[in-house]
Design a protein around this motif. Structure first.
Motif, PDB file in Angstrom:
ATOM      1  N   ASN A 177       2.242  10.841   0.491  1.00 10.94           N
ATOM      2  CA  ASN A 177       1.293  10.911  -0.623  1.00 10.94           C
ATOM      3  C   ASN A 177       0.132  11.835  -0.307  1.00 10.94           C
ATOM      4  N   THR A 178      -0.413  11.726   0.890  1.00  9.76           N
ATOM      5  CA  THR A 178      -1.550  12.561   1.285  1.00  9.76           C
ATOM      6  C   THR A 178      -1.150  14.027   1.352  1.00  9.76           C
ATOM      7  N   LEU A 179      -0.001  14.335   1.930  1.00 12.23           N
ATOM      8  CA  LEU A 179       0.464  15.722   2.003  1.00 12.23           C
ATOM      9  C   LEU A 179       0.650  16.297   0.596  1.00 12.23           C
ATOM     10  N   ASN A 180       1.206  15.512  -0.304  1.00 12.46           N
ATOM     11  CA  ASN A 180       1.385  15.987  -1.683  1.00 12.46           C
ATOM     12  C   ASN A 180       0.046  16.175  -2.389  1.00 12.46           C
ATOM     13  N   VAL A 192      -3.559   6.087  14.402  1.00 15.36           N
ATOM     14  CA  VAL A 192      -4.044   6.107  13.025  1.00 15.36           C
ATOM     15  C   VAL A 192      -3.131   5.184  12.223  1.00 15.36           C
ATOM     16  N   PRO A 193      -3.674   4.102  11.669  1.00 20.29           N
ATOM     17  CA  PRO A 193      -2.831   3.128  10.968  1.00 20.29           C
ATOM     18  C   PRO A 193      -2.455   3.584   9.556  1.00 20.29           C
ATOM     19  N   VAL A 194      -1.353   4.341   9.436  1.00 21.27           N
ATOM     20  CA  VAL A 194      -0.870   4.795   8.132  1.00 21.27           C
ATOM     21  C   VAL A 194       0.633   4.596   8.052  1.00 21.27           C
ATOM     22  N   SER A 195       1.115   4.408   6.846  1.00 22.00           N
ATOM     23  CA  SER A 195       2.558   4.315   6.632  1.00 22.00           C
ATOM     24  C   SER A 195       3.105   5.715   6.364  1.00 22.00           C
ATOM     25  N   LEU A 196       4.420   5.849   6.482  1.00 17.79           N
ATOM     26  CA  LEU A 196       5.051   7.131   6.171  1.00 17.79           C
ATOM     27  C   LEU A 196       4.835   7.479   4.702  1.00 17.79           C
ATOM     28  N   ALA A 197       4.831   6.487   3.824  1.00 16.79           N
ATOM     29  CA  ALA A 197       4.581   6.727   2.392  1.00 16.79           C
ATOM     30  C   ALA A 197       3.184   7.294   2.174  1.00 16.79           C
ATOM     31  N   THR A 198       2.199   6.780   2.902  1.00 14.67           N
ATOM     32  CA  THR A 198       0.829   7.300   2.793  1.00 14.67           C
ATOM     33  C   THR A 198       0.758   8.745   3.275  1.00 14.67           C
ATOM     34  N   VAL A 199       1.492   9.061   4.339  1.00 20.95           N
ATOM     35  CA  VAL A 199       1.529  10.439   4.840  1.00 20.95           C
ATOM     36  C   VAL A 199       2.104  11.353   3.764  1.00 20.95           C
TER      37      VAL A 199
END
Length: 169
Positions: free
Chosen positions: A93-96, A84-91
């Motif tokens: 942001n999504t969790l928040n 899954v092409p995501v950055s740690l920052a996106t992870v």
């Protein structure tokens, strides 16, 4: 008040508590179908979140395995392994965003370790220090005997108890 959630037997990939939003989240919960992709899409929309490709993929990883406790780094590692092409920052942001929508519960173990719990019901945790693992306390009737005096103008939003355990020496 918690809305009713209809589940068929095939929907065991999500527990009842994993889809109940917080009071500020959605007011209507979709019926779960047992199809993780469809169910994540419905959960996101019911919580007022747009089902983007990245939210869908991360939601599928989060909720597709039942009740769990994950850090952002753990989810990022799973996403990387699943291509899954995501950055740690996106992870993060999504969790928040999922937490703000009431689909996840944030549990802080100490100042440096935060877990995200897919079980948003009222419950407490053991933290296994040796394994760095968060585990639900199985007693649903656990109670605190006395609460502290609450300052005027405030109300208790939630009580989180984390009991830290370590192996005996």
């Amino acid at each position: 008040m918690v809305p009713d959630v209809e589940m068929n037997d095939d929907a065991s990939m999500l527990n009842d508590d994993a889809v109940i939003p917080a009071a500020h989240g959605a007011t209507h919960q979709p019926a779960l179908t047992g199809c993780p992709w469809h169910d994540v899409n419905e959960m996101l929309q019911a919580a007022g979140l747009r089902p983007t490709r990245q939210r869908m993929a991360l939601g599928w990883l989060l909720f597709g395995k039942g009740a769990r406790h994950l850090t952002a780094e753990m989810l990022y590692e799973e996403a990387t392994l699943a291509k899954v092409p995501v950055s740690l920052a996106t992870v993060y942001n999504t969790l928040n965003q999922l937490t703000d929508a009431g689909l996840l519960r944030q549990v802080s173990v100490d100042g440096t370790k935060t877990y995200f719990d897919t079980n948003v019901s009222t419950h407490h945790h053991f933290y296994l220090e040796n394994n760095h693992e968060l585990v639900d306390i199985p007693d649903p009737h656990l109670m605190l005997q006395k609460m502290p005096e609450i300052p005027e103008g405030y109300e208790i939003a939630r009580v989180d108890m984390v009991v830290r355990l370590r192996k005996k020496r």
